[in-house]
Design an enzyme around this catalytic site. Sequence first.
Site, PDB file in Angstrom:
ATOM      1  N   TYR A  27       0.833  -1.201   0.000  1.00  0.00           N
ATOM      2  CA  TYR A  27       0.000   0.000   0.000  1.00  0.00           C
ATOM      3  C   TYR A  27       0.870   1.254   0.000  1.00  0.00           C
ATOM      4  CZ  TYR A  27      -4.054   2.914   1.070  1.00  0.00           C
ATOM      5  OH  TYR A  27      -5.048   3.858   1.023  1.00  0.00           O
ATOM      6  N   ALA A  58      -3.526  -4.500   4.743  1.00  0.00           N
ATOM      7  CA  ALA A  58      -3.205  -5.246   5.962  1.00  0.00           C
ATOM      8  C   ALA A  58      -4.286  -6.247   6.344  1.00  0.00           C
ATOM      9  CB  ALA A  58      -2.953  -4.271   7.110  1.00  0.00           C
ATOM     10  N   LEU A  59      -5.534  -5.953   6.045  1.00  0.00           N
ATOM     11  CA  LEU A  59      -6.605  -6.882   6.400  1.00  0.00           C
ATOM     12  C   LEU A  59      -6.534  -8.191   5.613  1.00  0.00           C
ATOM     13  CD1 LEU A  59      -9.628  -4.468   6.866  1.00  0.00           C
ATOM     14  CD2 LEU A  59      -8.359  -5.698   8.636  1.00  0.00           C
ATOM     15  N   CYS A  82       1.797  -1.699   6.495  1.00  0.00           N
ATOM     16  CA  CYS A  82       1.916  -0.421   7.186  1.00  0.00           C
ATOM     17  C   CYS A  82       0.549   0.251   7.213  1.00  0.00           C
ATOM     18  CB  CYS A  82       2.931   0.471   6.471  1.00  0.00           C
ATOM     19  SG  CYS A  82       3.100   2.090   7.228  1.00  0.00           S
ATOM     20  N   VAL A  83       0.133   0.632   8.424  1.00  0.00           N
ATOM     21  CA  VAL A  83      -1.124   1.352   8.597  1.00  0.00           C
ATOM     22  C   VAL A  83      -0.787   2.685   9.256  1.00  0.00           C
ATOM     23  CG1 VAL A  83      -3.470   1.242   9.516  1.00  0.00           C
ATOM     24  CG2 VAL A  83      -2.251  -0.889   8.982  1.00  0.00           C
ATOM     25  N   GLU A  87      -7.888  10.191   9.098  1.00  0.00           N
ATOM     26  CA  GLU A  87      -8.892  11.050   9.713  1.00  0.00           C
ATOM     27  C   GLU A  87     -10.097  10.286  10.238  1.00  0.00           C
ATOM     28  OE1 GLU A  87      -9.848  13.923   6.735  1.00  0.00           O
ATOM     29  OE2 GLU A  87      -7.838  14.773   6.719  1.00  0.00           O
ATOM     30  N   HIS A  90     -11.197   4.056  10.631  1.00  0.00           N
ATOM     31  CA  HIS A  90     -10.762   2.894   9.837  1.00  0.00           C
ATOM     32  C   HIS A  90      -9.391   2.411  10.309  1.00  0.00           C
ATOM     33  CE1 HIS A  90     -10.653   0.158   6.484  1.00  0.00           C
ATOM     34  NE2 HIS A  90      -9.503   0.671   6.062  1.00  0.00           N
TER      35      HIS A  90
END
Length: 175
Positions: A27, A58-59, A82-83, A87, A90
């Site tokens: 991502y 990631a999910l 990486c997450v 805003e 989620h």
Amino acid sequence: MAGPSHYIMPLPELDRPTKLLIVASPYYKDISDHQIAGAVAEIEAAGATHEIAHVPGALEIPTTIGIAERMSNFDGYVALGCVIRGETTHYDTVCNDSSRALQLLGLQGLCIGNGILTVETYEQAAVRADPKQQNKGGGAAAAALHLIALSRKWGRAEKGMGFTRELLAKGGETV
């Protein structure tokens, strides 16, 4: 002011050929590339081999590991992604659900190194992913290798219960 240094365990010695699956979400591609480079270096340093599977986010990482465990022959897994907080809520869902799913797979006996970064900023991710800095991809690979070594140390040649062909021929039953 620098914080305390962290102890890094030496890589385990593997008693037989070992193959890992790196499941990575590109991502943030440059972050992912750094994570993968760190993981590959650790795996190769231990004398193991690897394959890489890319997934959208990631999910999808735990699901991919679950599928691979059922349908392939990997000894362990490295989860890389990486997450970065945004805003909306989620971020919390992705962080919590991916981590929880990996933990559940681990509790089922899978050897997984969790290298999914959960950070506030891109800059934090870059430092954690860089093999020359915090090398979290390498750390996740090392964790998987250590779990594989432990599972082999504690594993039994035959884990099943019930009858075996040899014992049936002798009229016995396993315990």
